[in-house]
Write a protein that holds these residues in place. Structure first.
Motif, PDB file in Angstrom:
ATOM      1  N   ASN A   5       0.834  -1.198   0.000  1.00 15.90           N
ATOM      2  CA  ASN A   5       0.000   0.000   0.000  1.00 15.90           C
ATOM      3  C   ASN A   5       0.875   1.257   0.000  1.00 15.90           C
ATOM      4  OD1 ASN A   5       0.802   0.484   2.673  1.00 15.90           O
ATOM      5  ND2 ASN A   5      -1.149  -0.179   3.552  1.00 15.90           N
ATOM      6  N   ASN A   6       0.244   2.416   0.053  1.00 13.16           N
ATOM      7  CA  ASN A   6       0.985   3.673  -0.021  1.00 13.16           C
ATOM      8  C   ASN A   6       1.779   3.977   1.251  1.00 13.16           C
ATOM      9  OD1 ASN A   6      -1.467   4.060   1.296  1.00 13.16           O
ATOM     10  ND2 ASN A   6      -1.550   6.223   0.785  1.00 13.16           N
ATOM     11  N   HIS A   7       1.688   3.119   2.251  1.00  9.30           N
ATOM     12  CA  HIS A   7       2.483   3.268   3.472  1.00  9.30           C
ATOM     13  C   HIS A   7       3.625   2.250   3.502  1.00  9.30           C
ATOM     14  CE1 HIS A   7      -0.486   6.011   5.087  1.00  9.30           C
ATOM     15  NE2 HIS A   7      -1.427   5.132   4.787  1.00  9.30           N
ATOM     16  N   GLY A   8       3.806   1.516   2.392  1.00 11.50           N
ATOM     17  CA  GLY A   8       4.859   0.514   2.324  1.00 11.50           C
ATOM     18  C   GLY A   8       4.539  -0.767   3.061  1.00 11.50           C
ATOM     19  N   GLN A   9       3.264  -0.953   3.425  1.00  9.30           N
ATOM     20  CA  GLN A   9       2.854  -2.138   4.164  1.00  9.30           C
ATOM     21  C   GLN A   9       2.394  -3.227   3.199  1.00  9.30           C
ATOM     22  OE1 GLN A   9      -0.151   0.094   6.205  1.00  9.30           O
ATOM     23  NE2 GLN A   9       0.956  -0.033   8.156  1.00  9.30           N
ATOM     24  N   THR A  10       2.660  -4.464   3.566  1.00 10.08           N
ATOM     25  CA  THR A  10       2.199  -5.601   2.789  1.00 10.08           C
ATOM     26  C   THR A  10       0.696  -5.758   2.978  1.00 10.08           C
ATOM     27  OG1 THR A  10       4.322  -6.705   3.104  1.00 10.08           O
ATOM     28  CG2 THR A  10       2.462  -8.091   2.423  1.00 10.08           C
ATOM     29  N   ILE A  11      -0.028  -5.927   1.873  1.00 10.71           N
ATOM     30  CA  ILE A  11      -1.475  -6.137   1.945  1.00 10.71           C
ATOM     31  C   ILE A  11      -1.849  -7.350   1.102  1.00 10.71           C
ATOM     32  CG2 ILE A  11      -2.056  -3.732   2.429  1.00 10.71           C
ATOM     33  CD1 ILE A  11      -2.736  -3.417  -0.567  1.00 10.71           C
ATOM     34  N   VAL A  12      -2.900  -8.042   1.518  1.00  9.07           N
ATOM     35  CA  VAL A  12      -3.417  -9.183   0.768  1.00  9.07           C
ATOM     36  C   VAL A  12      -4.372  -8.639  -0.287  1.00  9.07           C
ATOM     37  CG1 VAL A  12      -4.743 -11.319   0.863  1.00  9.07           C
ATOM     38  CG2 VAL A  12      -3.203 -10.720   2.753  1.00  9.07           C
ATOM     39  N   LEU A  13      -4.070  -8.917  -1.553  1.00 13.29           N
ATOM     40  CA  LEU A  13      -4.927  -8.482  -2.652  1.00 13.29           C
ATOM     41  C   LEU A  13      -5.932  -9.556  -3.037  1.00 13.29           C
ATOM     42  CD1 LEU A  13      -2.194  -6.882  -4.936  1.00 13.29           C
ATOM     43  CD2 LEU A  13      -3.813  -5.682  -3.453  1.00 13.29           C
ATOM     44  N   ALA A  14      -5.497 -10.798  -2.982  1.00  9.60           N
ATOM     45  CA  ALA A  14      -6.378 -11.888  -3.407  1.00  9.60           C
ATOM     46  C   ALA A  14      -5.850 -13.209  -2.870  1.00  9.60           C
ATOM     47  CB  ALA A  14      -6.451 -11.945  -4.928  1.00  9.60           C
ATOM     48  N   CYS A  15      -6.741 -14.165  -2.850  1.00 10.01           N
ATOM     49  CA  CYS A  15      -6.403 -15.519  -2.429  1.00 10.01           C
ATOM     50  C   CYS A  15      -7.190 -16.463  -3.325  1.00 10.01           C
ATOM     51  CB  CYS A  15      -6.777 -15.710  -0.966  1.00 10.01           C
ATOM     52  SG  CYS A  15      -6.463 -17.371  -0.354  1.00 10.01           S
ATOM     53  N   ALA A  16      -6.563 -17.512  -3.795  1.00  7.56           N
ATOM     54  CA  ALA A  16      -7.264 -18.464  -4.672  1.00  7.56           C
ATOM     55  C   ALA A  16      -6.821 -19.882  -4.351  1.00  7.56           C
ATOM     56  CB  ALA A  16      -6.963 -18.149  -6.129  1.00  7.56           C
ATOM     57  N   PHE A  17      -7.729 -20.825  -4.552  1.00  7.66           N
ATOM     58  CA  PHE A  17      -7.409 -22.238  -4.462  1.00  7.66           C
ATOM     59  C   PHE A  17      -7.205 -22.761  -5.875  1.00  7.66           C
ATOM     60  CE2 PHE A  17      -9.919 -21.807  -0.538  1.00  7.66           C
ATOM     61  CZ  PHE A  17      -9.023 -22.351   0.359  1.00  7.66           C
ATOM     62  N   SER A  19      -6.237 -26.286  -7.989  1.00  8.58           N
ATOM     63  CA  SER A  19      -6.016 -27.723  -7.842  1.00  8.58           C
ATOM     64  C   SER A  19      -4.707 -28.145  -8.502  1.00  8.58           C
ATOM     65  CB  SER A  19      -7.187 -28.518  -8.418  1.00  8.58           C
ATOM     66  OG  SER A  19      -7.346 -28.229  -9.787  1.00  8.58           O
ATOM     67  N   LYS A  20      -4.299 -27.393  -9.523  1.00 11.23           N
ATOM     68  CA  LYS A  20      -3.033 -27.656 -10.208  1.00 11.23           C
ATOM     69  C   LYS A  20      -2.392 -26.322 -10.545  1.00 11.23           C
ATOM     70  CE  LYS A  20      -4.521 -31.948 -12.287  1.00 11.23           C
ATOM     71  NZ  LYS A  20      -5.284 -32.472 -13.389  1.00 11.23           N
ATOM     72  N   GLU A  21      -1.075 -26.283 -10.489  1.00  6.97           N
ATOM     73  CA  GLU A  21      -0.359 -25.055 -10.831  1.00  6.97           C
ATOM     74  C   GLU A  21       0.051 -25.096 -12.300  1.00  6.97           C
ATOM     75  OE1 GLU A  21       2.740 -24.293  -7.989  1.00  6.97           O
ATOM     76  OE2 GLU A  21       1.319 -24.162  -6.344  1.00  6.97           O
ATOM     77  N   THR A  22      -0.956 -24.994 -13.170  1.00 10.58           N
ATOM     78  CA  THR A  22      -0.727 -25.004 -14.604  1.00 10.58           C
ATOM     79  C   THR A  22      -0.909 -23.594 -15.160  1.00 10.58           C
ATOM     80  OG1 THR A  22      -3.058 -25.404 -15.099  1.00 10.58           O
ATOM     81  CG2 THR A  22      -1.657 -27.360 -14.774  1.00 10.58           C
ATOM     82  N   THR A  23      -0.458 -23.402 -16.379  1.00 12.07           N
ATOM     83  CA  THR A  23      -0.649 -22.105 -17.026  1.00 12.07           C
ATOM     84  C   THR A  23      -2.131 -21.752 -17.060  1.00 12.07           C
ATOM     85  OG1 THR A  23       1.339 -22.377 -18.370  1.00 12.07           O
ATOM     86  CG2 THR A  23      -0.299 -20.802 -19.169  1.00 12.07           C
ATOM     87  N   GLU A  24      -2.964 -22.712 -17.408  1.00 17.41           N
ATOM     88  CA  GLU A  24      -4.399 -22.455 -17.506  1.00 17.41           C
ATOM     89  C   GLU A  24      -4.992 -22.042 -16.151  1.00 17.41           C
ATOM     90  OE1 GLU A  24      -2.872 -25.319 -18.666  1.00 17.41           O
ATOM     91  OE2 GLU A  24      -2.839 -24.629 -20.737  1.00 17.41           O
ATOM     92  N   SER A  25      -4.568 -22.710 -15.084  1.00 15.71           N
ATOM     93  CA  SER A  25      -5.059 -22.358 -13.753  1.00 15.71           C
ATOM     94  C   SER A  25      -4.628 -20.954 -13.358  1.00 15.71           C
ATOM     95  CB  SER A  25      -4.531 -23.343 -12.699  1.00 15.71           C
ATOM     96  OG  SER A  25      -5.035 -24.629 -12.927  1.00 15.71           O
ATOM     97  N   PHE A  26      -3.378 -20.628 -13.647  1.00 16.74           N
ATOM     98  CA  PHE A  26      -2.889 -19.289 -13.315  1.00 16.74           C
ATOM     99  C   PHE A  26      -3.577 -18.221 -14.168  1.00 16.74           C
ATOM    100  CE2 PHE A  26       1.054 -21.514 -11.722  1.00 16.74           C
ATOM    101  CZ  PHE A  26       0.862 -21.183 -10.390  1.00 16.74           C
ATOM    102  N   VAL A  27      -3.829 -18.517 -15.444  1.00 12.89           N
ATOM    103  CA  VAL A  27      -4.545 -17.551 -16.281  1.00 12.89           C
ATOM    104  C   VAL A  27      -5.931 -17.303 -15.705  1.00 12.89           C
ATOM    105  CG1 VAL A  27      -5.629 -17.178 -18.541  1.00 12.89           C
ATOM    106  CG2 VAL A  27      -3.264 -17.974 -18.422  1.00 12.89           C
ATOM    107  N   TRP A  28      -6.632 -18.383 -15.336  1.00  8.59           N
ATOM    108  CA  TRP A  28      -7.962 -18.221 -14.721  1.00  8.59           C
ATOM    109  C   TRP A  28      -7.863 -17.326 -13.490  1.00  8.59           C
ATOM    110  CZ3 TRP A  28      -9.251 -19.581  -9.726  1.00  8.59           C
ATOM    111  CH2 TRP A  28     -10.592 -19.362  -9.381  1.00  8.59           C
ATOM    112  N   MET A  29      -6.890 -17.612 -12.605  1.00  9.59           N
ATOM    113  CA  MET A  29      -6.741 -16.841 -11.376  1.00  9.59           C
ATOM    114  C   MET A  29      -6.472 -15.363 -11.690  1.00  9.59           C
ATOM    115  SD  MET A  29      -3.966 -17.320  -8.295  1.00  9.59           S
ATOM    116  CE  MET A  29      -2.583 -16.788  -9.297  1.00  9.59           C
ATOM    117  N   PHE A  30      -5.586 -15.096 -12.640  1.00  9.68           N
ATOM    118  CA  PHE A  30      -5.264 -13.707 -12.984  1.00  9.68           C
ATOM    119  C   PHE A  30      -6.441 -12.999 -13.641  1.00  9.68           C
ATOM    120  CE2 PHE A  30      -0.599 -15.113 -13.272  1.00  9.68           C
ATOM    121  CZ  PHE A  30      -0.357 -14.764 -11.956  1.00  9.68           C
ATOM    122  N   GLU A  31      -7.215 -13.708 -14.442  1.00 11.01           N
ATOM    123  CA  GLU A  31      -8.403 -13.096 -15.067  1.00 11.01           C
ATOM    124  C   GLU A  31      -9.433 -12.738 -13.993  1.00 11.01           C
ATOM    125  OE1 GLU A  31      -8.741 -12.020 -18.104  1.00 11.01           O
ATOM    126  OE2 GLU A  31      -6.875 -12.873 -18.833  1.00 11.01           O
TER     127      GLU A  31
END
Length: 185
Positions: A5-17, A19-31
């Motif tokens: 954030n603007n105070h230099g603090q770490t913030i949680v933007l998102a969390c996702a489950f 099932s597999k760490e594939t390109t398709e899964s990461f694309v879905w998460m980023f979308e």
């Protein structure tokens, strides 16, 4: 996904489950993340060298600078180089990486060290040189990074959240524990 954030603090933007760490899964998460981000794509994302995630970032965030975690890369020097060579030349590698102001200066210093150390044909060093635009500070100066060059904040946060989260938790247990942990940050 974490941010600063603007105070230099770490913030949680998102969390996702995933099932597999594939390109398709990461694309879905980023979308999905983009749908929740009113300001558009992030300026910079710092990750380790996960190939599936790198492909997903280039697909979902084509204008985002994907910076590789400098800590992950520099910590491999001691493993990838012969021990005696590492011991003798590590300081010079550090100076080339951290104490150069521009691309040409880095390239020149790095080439001098590699030649002196007899590592001109070293496959790992060559591959890291090919990726230098993604991790060497002299190459990344024009990108906004909030003063970060490693995924250290994420690694620290992962350790923190692991205290509250277990694979044995139900989804509801996870949500309760996650919220409790998030409030403690």
């Amino acid at each position: 996904m974490l941010g600063v954030n603007n105070h230099g603090q770490t913030i949680v933007l998102a969390c996702a489950f995933l099932s597999k760490e594939t390109t398709e899964s990461f694309v879905w998460m980023f979308e999905e993340l983009k749908k929740a981000m009113p300001g558009g794509e992030p300026k910079t994302i710092i990750t380790d060298q996960d190939a599936a995630m790198a492909r997903a970032i280039s697909i979902a965030f084509p204008t985002t600078f994907h910076q590789l975690c400098i800590w992950h890369i520099t910590s491999k020097f001691s493993v990838k180089l012969p021990h005696s060579t590492y011991k003798e030349y590590w300081r010079e590698f550090q100076k080339a990486i951290w104490d150069t102001d521009n691309k040409d200066e880095f390239d020149a210093k790095r080439n001098i060290v590699v030649t002196k150390a007899g590592l001109t044909d070293h496959p790992w060093l060559s591959s890291m040189f090919d990726l230098r635009e993604s991790w060497v500070p002299a190459y990344a100066r024009q990108f906004f990074t909030a003063g970060m060059s490693s995924s250290q904040r994420a690694e620290g946060s992962h350790g923190f959240f692991k205290q509250y989260i277990s694979r044995r938790n139900s989804l509801m247990d996870f949500i309760i524990r996650f919220e409790r942990a998030r409030r403690c940050i």
